[in-house]
Design an enzyme around this catalytic site. Structure first.
Site, short mmCIF file in Angstrom:
data_model
loop_
_atom_site.label_atom_id
_atom_site.label_comp_id
_atom_site.label_asym_id
_atom_site.label_seq_id
_atom_site.Cartn_x
_atom_site.Cartn_y
_atom_site.Cartn_z
N SER A 76 0.81 -1.22 0.00
CA SER A 76 0.00 0.00 0.00
C SER A 76 0.84 1.27 0.00
O SER A 76 1.91 1.33 0.63
CB SER A 76 -0.88 0.00 1.26
OG SER A 76 -1.40 1.27 1.49
N GLU A 130 0.16 3.63 1.76
CA GLU A 130 0.23 4.05 3.17
C GLU A 130 1.64 3.84 3.73
O GLU A 130 2.01 4.46 4.72
CB GLU A 130 -0.76 3.24 4.01
CG GLU A 130 -2.12 3.85 4.19
CD GLU A 130 -2.14 5.09 5.08
OE1 GLU A 130 -1.71 4.99 6.24
OE2 GLU A 130 -2.59 6.13 4.62
N TYR A 168 -1.52 0.27 10.63
CA TYR A 168 -1.81 -0.39 9.34
C TYR A 168 -0.61 -0.25 8.40
O TYR A 168 -0.15 -1.24 7.81
CB TYR A 168 -3.06 0.23 8.70
CG TYR A 168 -3.27 -0.15 7.25
CD1 TYR A 168 -3.88 -1.35 6.91
CD2 TYR A 168 -2.85 0.69 6.21
CE1 TYR A 168 -4.07 -1.71 5.59
CE2 TYR A 168 -3.04 0.35 4.89
CZ TYR A 168 -3.64 -0.85 4.57
OH TYR A 168 -3.82 -1.20 3.25
P1 NAP Z 1 -11.51 -4.59 1.79
O1 NAP Z 1 -12.65 -4.32 0.88
O2 NAP Z 1 -11.48 -3.99 3.15
O3 NAP Z 1 -11.37 -6.19 1.94
C1 NAP Z 1 -10.54 -6.76 2.92
C2 NAP Z 1 -10.67 -8.26 2.84
O4 NAP Z 1 -9.84 -8.85 3.85
C3 NAP Z 1 -12.09 -8.78 3.08
O5 NAP Z 1 -12.40 -9.72 2.08
C4 NAP Z 1 -11.99 -9.46 4.44
O6 NAP Z 1 -12.84 -10.58 4.53
C5 NAP Z 1 -10.54 -9.95 4.39
N1 NAP Z 1 -10.04 -10.32 5.73
C6 NAP Z 1 -10.10 -9.58 6.87
N2 NAP Z 1 -9.58 -10.29 7.89
C7 NAP Z 1 -9.19 -11.50 7.38
C8 NAP Z 1 -8.61 -12.66 7.95
N3 NAP Z 1 -8.32 -12.75 9.25
N4 NAP Z 1 -8.36 -13.71 7.14
C9 NAP Z 1 -8.67 -13.65 5.81
N5 NAP Z 1 -9.23 -12.59 5.22
C10 NAP Z 1 -9.48 -11.51 6.00
O7 NAP Z 1 -10.13 -4.17 1.08
P2 NAP Z 1 -9.84 -3.79 -0.46
O8 NAP Z 1 -10.07 -2.34 -0.65
O9 NAP Z 1 -10.49 -4.78 -1.34
O10 NAP Z 1 -8.24 -4.00 -0.49
C11 NAP Z 1 -7.67 -5.25 -0.78
C12 NAP Z 1 -6.24 -5.29 -0.24
O11 NAP Z 1 -5.48 -4.25 -0.83
C13 NAP Z 1 -6.13 -5.07 1.27
O12 NAP Z 1 -5.04 -5.85 1.71
C14 NAP Z 1 -5.79 -3.60 1.39
O13 NAP Z 1 -5.09 -3.36 2.58
C15 NAP Z 1 -4.92 -3.41 0.16
N6 NAP Z 1 -4.92 -2.06 -0.42
C16 NAP Z 1 -6.10 -1.46 -0.75
C17 NAP Z 1 -6.07 -0.22 -1.34
C18 NAP Z 1 -7.35 0.48 -1.73
O14 NAP Z 1 -7.30 1.69 -1.98
N7 NAP Z 1 -8.47 -0.23 -1.83
C19 NAP Z 1 -4.83 0.40 -1.62
C20 NAP Z 1 -3.67 -0.26 -1.29
C21 NAP Z 1 -3.70 -1.50 -0.72
P3 NAP Z 1 -14.05 -10.75 5.60
O15 NAP Z 1 -15.30 -10.61 4.80
O16 NAP Z 1 -13.81 -12.15 6.06
O17 NAP Z 1 -13.86 -9.73 6.66
N1 GDD Z 2 -12.49 7.32 6.13
C1 GDD Z 2 -12.61 8.64 6.28
N2 GDD Z 2 -13.76 9.17 6.84
N3 GDD Z 2 -11.60 9.44 5.88
C2 GDD Z 2 -11.75 10.77 6.00
C3 GDD Z 2 -12.89 11.36 6.56
C4 GDD Z 2 -13.95 10.52 7.01
O1 GDD Z 2 -14.98 10.95 7.51
N4 GDD Z 2 -12.73 12.71 6.54
C5 GDD Z 2 -11.54 12.95 5.99
N5 GDD Z 2 -10.93 11.79 5.67
C6 GDD Z 2 -9.58 11.65 5.10
C7 GDD Z 2 -8.64 10.77 5.93
O2 GDD Z 2 -8.12 11.50 7.06
C8 GDD Z 2 -7.59 10.41 4.89
O3 GDD Z 2 -6.61 11.42 4.83
C9 GDD Z 2 -8.38 10.41 3.57
O4 GDD Z 2 -9.65 11.00 3.85
C10 GDD Z 2 -8.59 9.03 2.96
O5 GDD Z 2 -9.12 8.16 3.94
P1 GDD Z 2 -9.68 6.70 3.56
O6 GDD Z 2 -10.63 6.78 2.44
O7 GDD Z 2 -10.15 6.09 4.84
O8 GDD Z 2 -8.41 5.93 2.97
P2 GDD Z 2 -6.88 5.84 3.44
O9 GDD Z 2 -6.10 6.69 2.50
O10 GDD Z 2 -6.72 6.07 4.88
O11 GDD Z 2 -6.58 4.30 3.19
C11 GDD Z 2 -7.01 3.65 2.00
O12 GDD Z 2 -6.00 3.73 1.02
C12 GDD Z 2 -4.77 3.06 1.36
C13 GDD Z 2 -3.79 3.28 0.20
O13 GDD Z 2 -3.19 4.53 0.32
C14 GDD Z 2 -7.34 2.20 2.38
O14 GDD Z 2 -7.94 1.57 1.28
C15 GDD Z 2 -6.08 1.43 2.75
O15 GDD Z 2 -6.41 0.06 2.95
C16 GDD Z 2 -5.08 1.58 1.59
O16 GDD Z 2 -3.89 0.88 1.87
#
Ligand code: NAP
Ligand code: GDD
Length: 341
Positions: free
Chosen positions: A134, A136, A158
């Site tokens: 990520s 992050e 995280y």
């Molecule tokens: P998400 O919608 O939050 O999905 C997370 C998944 O993890 C769910 O299917 C959840 O399944 C599973 N999980 C949680 N605890 C688990 C456990 N103990 N064992 C097995 N599975 C478990 O996340 P996403 O947005 O699809 O992201 C997919 C991956 O990419 C994550 O690793 C996230 O950190 C990473 N990532 C996401 C972003 C983004 O912007 N979306 C960016 C960078 C990296 P349950 O239904 O069982 O809870």
């Molecule tokens: N969730 C949330 N809710 N975020 C808020 C809010 C609110 O009410 N108000 C402002 N924000 C700001 C957060 O402080 C952050 O700076 C930004 O919106 C994005 O927040 P999220 O959408 O929760 O995503 P994230 O950037 O913290 O994390 C996501 O992206 C990562 C990759 O950079 C997640 O998908 C992570 O799993 C992923 O790794």
């Protein structure tokens, strides 16, 4: 014979898009599901009827070994994680166990099932492994834009757990010759994004206000900047990384950055609403340590994988607002996970 993929995190946003993409490419797709009565599994069964399910949990080493033995995958995509950053302060140990140690357990399952030891390296028919790293991990960024060589300074439990998984994946590649790679993905969104993340919170909030179901939207830091892309594009990059000639890590993002404020303006505009009449600042939603600015340099992925994002920010926001207006008009409750557009 069809290639066989095992996806952890199949019930999540990326798991669903990746499964659809791999099915389109002719793969046999298996999804790892956990829990005795996980309501999100029913959603997978409804939307992804051609995906086969196998039980397992990233907290349970034996279950991962059994899953790999049963599925006999050619490719493993490790998307499972505690992925909501604020939760990682509330449950830091659980986050370390699932998001960090879960990577170790999955790599060990592959290593053990493949008979790889320190004296017997991975062979040519080895299982290929993708780790969901990520942006992050960049946290308090040292340079902008961020590329594969930018140092990490994670700002949340995280981000720290993801950095552990990232370096461990690299280490298994170097120690055992495994085809193990990380995609360093920047934020990617879609109509299937979890309702707790800011894009979906905003688009659902706008839809509720437009339909007269809510009168305000409470948000935290409006100044944070993210590089937001479309999840459907990003899962294609995951597959491409596992088809490459050599195992390497890649940054995946758009190369553009917008503030949360700009996101809010775009979403309210998409519904012909004036955001300032509805958005309320809430100090409780600010984070103990913020990531102020993320912006990808995806040049390596473009040059080496031929990967490019296809959906621009405004288009993505409009797509999500439109989808949420439709869902809510049909009486669905996205907060209850009952539906998946
Ligand atoms: P998400 O919608 O939050 O999905 C997370 C998944 O993890 C769910 O299917 C959840 O399944 C599973 N999980 C949680 N605890 C688990 C456990 N103990 N064992 C097995 N599975 C478990 O996340 P996403 O947005 O699809 O992201 C997919 C991956 O990419 C994550 O690793 C996230 O950190 C990473 N990532 C996401 C972003 C983004 O912007 N979306 C960016 C960078 C990296 P349950 O239904 O069982 O809870
Ligand atoms: N969730 C949330 N809710 N975020 C808020 C809010 C609110 O009410 N108000 C402002 N924000 C700001 C957060 O402080 C952050 O700076 C930004 O919106 C994005 O927040 P999220 O959408 O929760 O995503 P994230 O950037 O913290 O994390 C996501 O992206 C990562 C990759 O950079 C997640 O998908 C992570 O799993 C992923 O790794």
């Amino acid at each position: 014979m069809a290639r066989r993929a095992l996806i952890t995190g199949i019930t999540g946003q990326d798991g669903s898009y990746l499964a659809e993409h791999l099915l389109d490419q002719g793969y046999d797709v298996w999804g790892l599901v956990r829990g005795q009565a996980n309501p999100r599994v029913a959603r997978v069964r409804r939307l992804l009827q051609d995906v086969q399910l196998v039980r397992g949990d990233l907290l349970d080493q034996g279950s991962l070994i059994s899953a790999v033995e049963r599925v006999q995958p050619d490719e493993v995509y490790n998307l499972g994680a505690i992925s909501f950053v604020p939760m990682s302060w509330e449950q830091a140990e659980l986050t370390a166990e699932v998001t960090g140690m879960g990577v170790l357990r999955m790599l060990e399952a592959i290593r053990v099932c493949s008979g790889i030891t320190s004296s017997r390296a991975a062979g040519s028919g080895q299982i290929r492994f993708y780790q969901a790293s990520s942006s992050e991990m960049f946290g308090q960024v040292r340079e902008t834009p961020q590329n594969e060589r930018t140092p990490f300074h994670p700002r949340s439990p995280y981000g720290v757990a993801k950095a552990y998984g990232h370096f461990l994946t690299q280490n298994y590649r170097e120690s055992y010759g495994m085809f193990a790679v990380s995609g360093i993905l920047f934020n990617h969104e879609s109509p299937r994004r979890g309702a707790e993340f800011v894009t979906r919170k905003v688009t659902l909030g706008v839809a509720r206000i437009k339909l007269g179901l809510a009168s305000e939207l409470r948000l935290g830091n409006l100044e944070a900047r993210r590089d937001w892309g479309y999840a459907g594009d990003y899962v294609q990059a995951m597959r491409l990384m596992l088809q490459a000639g050599t195992p390497e890590d890649y940054v995946i993002g758009t190369g553009h950055t917008q503030s949360v404020r700009e996101l809010v303006i775009a979403a309210f505009e998409a519904a012909q609403l004036d955001w300032e009449s509805y958005v309320v600042g809430d100090q409780a939603l600010h984070r103990p340590a913020e990531v102020d600015l993320l912006c990808a340099d995806p040049k390596k992925a473009r040059v080496q994988l031929g990967w490019e994002p296809t959906v621009a920010f405004e288009e993505l926001v409009a797509m999500m607002v439109e989808s949420d207006l439709k869902l809510l008009s049909e009486g669905a409750d996205p907060e209850q996970d009952s539906s998946w557009p």
